[in-house]
Design a protein around this motif. Sequence first.
Motif, PDB file in Angstrom:
ATOM      1  N   LEU A  13       0.875  -1.279   0.055  1.00  0.00           N
ATOM      2  CA  LEU A  13       0.011   0.055  -0.140  1.00  0.00           C
ATOM      3  C   LEU A  13       0.855   1.110   0.000  1.00  0.00           C
ATOM      4  CD1 LEU A  13      -2.726  -1.101   2.578  1.00  0.00           C
ATOM      5  CD2 LEU A  13      -2.937  -0.858  -0.048  1.00  0.00           C
ATOM      6  N   ALA A  14       1.904   1.128   0.822  1.00  0.00           N
ATOM      7  CA  ALA A  14       2.887   2.377   0.812  1.00  0.00           C
ATOM      8  C   ALA A  14       3.365   2.674  -0.771  1.00  0.00           C
ATOM      9  CB  ALA A  14       4.085   2.009   1.518  1.00  0.00           C
ATOM     10  N   ILE A  15       3.783   1.339  -1.192  1.00  0.00           N
ATOM     11  CA  ILE A  15       4.406   1.755  -2.963  1.00  0.00           C
ATOM     12  C   ILE A  15       3.196   2.256  -3.655  1.00  0.00           C
ATOM     13  CG2 ILE A  15       5.020   0.415  -4.790  1.00  0.00           C
ATOM     14  CD1 ILE A  15       7.042   0.327  -2.566  1.00  0.00           C
ATOM     15  N   SER A  16       2.038   2.004  -3.526  1.00  0.00           N
ATOM     16  CA  SER A  16       0.837   2.507  -4.528  1.00  0.00           C
ATOM     17  C   SER A  16       0.513   3.726  -3.968  1.00  0.00           C
ATOM     18  CB  SER A  16      -0.338   1.500  -4.294  1.00  0.00           C
ATOM     19  OG  SER A  16      -1.195   1.829  -2.992  1.00  0.00           O
ATOM     20  N   GLU A  17       0.726   4.130  -2.790  1.00  0.00           N
ATOM     21  CA  GLU A  17       0.449   5.728  -2.414  1.00  0.00           C
ATOM     22  C   GLU A  17       1.437   6.689  -3.052  1.00  0.00           C
ATOM     23  OE1 GLU A  17       0.521   5.815   1.866  1.00  0.00           O
ATOM     24  OE2 GLU A  17      -1.320   4.624   1.891  1.00  0.00           O
ATOM     25  N   THR A  18       2.767   6.105  -3.235  1.00  0.00           N
ATOM     26  CA  THR A  18       4.032   6.810  -4.001  1.00  0.00           C
ATOM     27  C   THR A  18       3.369   7.155  -5.388  1.00  0.00           C
ATOM     28  OG1 THR A  18       5.528   5.731  -2.695  1.00  0.00           O
ATOM     29  CG2 THR A  18       6.161   6.780  -4.614  1.00  0.00           C
ATOM     30  N   VAL A  19       2.720   6.048  -6.342  1.00  0.00           N
ATOM     31  CA  VAL A  19       2.632   6.655  -7.569  1.00  0.00           C
ATOM     32  C   VAL A  19       0.965   6.760  -7.853  1.00  0.00           C
ATOM     33  CG1 VAL A  19       4.368   4.956  -8.323  1.00  0.00           C
ATOM     34  CG2 VAL A  19       2.188   4.147  -7.953  1.00  0.00           C
ATOM     35  N   ALA A  20       0.267   6.822  -6.874  1.00  0.00           N
ATOM     36  CA  ALA A  20      -1.320   7.008  -7.314  1.00  0.00           C
ATOM     37  C   ALA A  20      -1.415   8.338  -7.764  1.00  0.00           C
ATOM     38  CB  ALA A  20      -2.030   6.584  -5.855  1.00  0.00           C
ATOM     39  N   SER A  21      -0.596   9.453  -7.215  1.00  0.00           N
ATOM     40  CA  SER A  21      -0.854  10.791  -7.772  1.00  0.00           C
ATOM     41  C   SER A  21      -0.556  10.936  -9.312  1.00  0.00           C
ATOM     42  CB  SER A  21      -0.185  11.882  -6.770  1.00  0.00           C
ATOM     43  OG  SER A  21       1.217  11.749  -6.821  1.00  0.00           O
ATOM     44  N   THR A  22       0.009  10.103  -9.816  1.00  0.00           N
ATOM     45  CA  THR A  22       0.317  10.446 -11.112  1.00  0.00           C
ATOM     46  C   THR A  22      -0.630   9.738 -12.227  1.00  0.00           C
ATOM     47  OG1 THR A  22       1.762   8.187 -11.635  1.00  0.00           O
ATOM     48  CG2 THR A  22       2.925   9.846 -10.657  1.00  0.00           C
ATOM     49  N   LEU A  23      -1.627   8.876 -11.741  1.00  0.00           N
ATOM     50  CA  LEU A  23      -2.679   8.755 -12.686  1.00  0.00           C
ATOM     51  C   LEU A  23      -3.506   9.693 -13.124  1.00  0.00           C
ATOM     52  CD1 LEU A  23      -3.844   5.727 -13.555  1.00  0.00           C
ATOM     53  CD2 LEU A  23      -5.429   6.050 -11.986  1.00  0.00           C
ATOM     54  N   GLY A  24      -3.791   9.390 -14.630  1.00  0.00           N
ATOM     55  CA  GLY A  24      -4.950  10.160 -15.155  1.00  0.00           C
ATOM     56  C   GLY A  24      -4.630  11.579 -15.862  1.00  0.00           C
ATOM     57  N   PRO A  25      -5.369  12.239 -16.383  1.00  0.00           N
ATOM     58  CA  PRO A  25      -4.795  13.525 -17.353  1.00  0.00           C
ATOM     59  C   PRO A  25      -4.671  14.483 -16.272  1.00  0.00           C
ATOM     60  CG  PRO A  25      -7.363  12.915 -17.485  1.00  0.00           C
ATOM     61  CD  PRO A  25      -6.933  11.740 -16.908  1.00  0.00           C
ATOM     62  N   ARG A  26      -4.846  14.485 -15.142  1.00  0.00           N
ATOM     63  CA  ARG A  26      -4.400  15.470 -14.333  1.00  0.00           C
ATOM     64  C   ARG A  26      -3.320  14.981 -13.167  1.00  0.00           C
ATOM     65  NH1 ARG A  26      -6.576  17.827 -17.773  1.00  0.00           N
ATOM     66  NH2 ARG A  26      -8.161  19.150 -17.889  1.00  0.00           N
ATOM     67  N   GLY A  27      -2.760  14.032 -13.657  1.00  0.00           N
ATOM     68  CA  GLY A  27      -1.668  13.577 -12.761  1.00  0.00           C
ATOM     69  C   GLY A  27      -0.564  14.144 -12.466  1.00  0.00           C
ATOM     70  N   MET A  28       0.121  14.060 -11.342  1.00  0.00           N
ATOM     71  CA  MET A  28       1.254  15.119 -11.249  1.00  0.00           C
ATOM     72  C   MET A  28       2.520  14.272 -11.386  1.00  0.00           C
ATOM     73  SD  MET A  28      -0.233  17.583  -9.977  1.00  0.00           S
ATOM     74  CE  MET A  28       1.174  18.598  -8.987  1.00  0.00           C
ATOM     75  N   ASP A  29       3.694  14.949 -11.608  1.00  0.00           N
ATOM     76  CA  ASP A  29       4.864  14.335 -11.904  1.00  0.00           C
ATOM     77  C   ASP A  29       5.685  14.279 -10.581  1.00  0.00           C
ATOM     78  OD1 ASP A  29       4.279  14.386 -14.522  1.00  0.00           O
ATOM     79  OD2 ASP A  29       4.966  16.229 -14.979  1.00  0.00           O
ATOM     80  N   LYS A  30       6.593  13.187 -10.751  1.00  0.00           N
ATOM     81  CA  LYS A  30       7.676  13.130  -9.701  1.00  0.00           C
ATOM     82  C   LYS A  30       9.163  13.536  -9.885  1.00  0.00           C
ATOM     83  CE  LYS A  30       4.797  10.791  -7.113  1.00  0.00           C
ATOM     84  NZ  LYS A  30       3.679  11.441  -5.885  1.00  0.00           N
TER      85      LYS A  30
END
Length: 570
Positions: A35-52
């Motif tokens: 779950l910790a891994i998924s929280e790291t990449v979750a905000s990158t999904l979709g057309p309004r996703g953020m970058d890292k």
Amino acid sequence: MQRGLPMQPTVVLLKEGTDTSQGKAQLLSNISACLAISETVASTLGPRGMDKLIVSERGEAQITNDGATILKLLDIVHPAARTLVDIARAQDAEVGDGTTTVVLLAAQFLKEVRGYIEEGVSPHIIMKGFRQAAQLAIDHIKSVQITVDKSDPVLFRSLLMKCASTSMSSKLIHSEKPFFSNMVVDAVQSLDQDDLNESLIGVKKIPGGGMQDSLLIHGVAFKKTFTYAGAEQQPKSFRDPLIVSLNVELELKAEKDNAEVRVEAVSDYQAIVDAEWEIIYRKLDAIEKTGAKIVLSKLPIGDLATQWFADRDIFCAGRVPADDLQRVVQAVGGSVQSTCSDIRREHLGTCGSYEERQIGGERYNIFTECPKAKTCTLLLRGGAEQFIEEVERSLHDAIMVVKRAVKNGDVVAGGGAIEMDLSSRIRKHALSIPGKLQLVMIAFAKALEIIPRQICDNAGLDSTDILNKLRMKHANGEKWFGVDVDGPEGIRNNLDAFVWEPSLVKLNAISSATEAACLILSVDETVRGPQSEAQNAGPKAPPGTAQRALREEAGECQGGDRGRACNYEV
């Protein structure tokens, strides 16, 4: 102990220092790490996703929102969490897109059944329910996917453009989707349509200029190789030249360094020197007699050969990278020769036009109008180097998606539409099953909703409200309704809005995520071997490092990035 009975000897199974952890606590720890891994990449999904922005130990920075790239750059030490890294890489290699989706789904499947694990439900029942639900999902996708008729080239190209555009909607280049979608579709259609080898699409990154300055060369382009002074006297453009590709070194030192000769007289030494010159001149004469006007070689071409070719109006380039030379041969014909003798006409290639062109701060050798062109080259422009690298990753995803669409031609609606439809179908089916499997399949159906929910969250929309609208639409049979991040309603028919994805992306994501979740659920014990003596003999670590490393690997530090210290007092 009773008198007279012998003492039972102590049986040592594992080497001293071996760490073991097992049982329900270990299973829950593995789920928490995922779950910790998924929280790291979750905000990158979709057309309004953020970058890292990920900075390495050497200070090199990379900006990306590609799930597989993020997980590859992070130094993840938890053994169970590394399973998610593997499935993201597998998804990237197999279909090229959906890497964030597959990680989110696998972690959400585990999250939804964590309560059942705590209550003592057997992991095998959960795994059985997951596999049944995944099979239902795969069968349903295959039954509703839309196959586009490939016989109409205009309609089929339109499909490929929409698939490429959907793939780019969550990337840095989303503002230039029409421009790059056209470029990607042209690139894939220029390949041999039987094998679609994407390695024949060359990508060159040239800093400077804007994104719109990027070019697609229908042929081969490579950066001007290292040359000697005589190269400036060589011609810089040809029409219909013959091209010879070599794996031969045209330098004097090749003979000088590869032999040892003892001489007794100066005249003998002079004879050896003359022989060296004779050998290289013989090679150059043989090349000239072929009629070739362009000479390319994987190995160096020295100053003598460069000047010799310049005097005869022949262009030469040495130290050509192996992949570039392979693509040249693929485009112009002929074959790579490892000797200069007996080169016949069928060994030579040709192209309609060759020129050396200045692009940005670099000079490029460009071969176009090639008779056997089954290859092309993308010349990417942009400001920062990290930005161009992210453009390259985005185009790779789009190229893979278009390649899969060409091979299969089956599409489904994106934007969370197919996940909501699958969730509705599996939930209905689960209600007809008695026992614990019903609960597991409902948990699977609920987990699928993480995709539209995360798209809403990343776009700043009210995910609860939009998911309720989508549930109502799908309950009424509107199977292609998904999230609309631009419209006032928040939902729309994504098939009509041309938000299309190859069905293979979804099929692979669901099956991979299910297998990963089942794999993690089947592990109930972790045995960690003691450090070897060689490691123990190394430099002494600072106080508390060992304890902190153990806590990281046991899942107590869940950030996934070993570079950040955990807030523990040790």
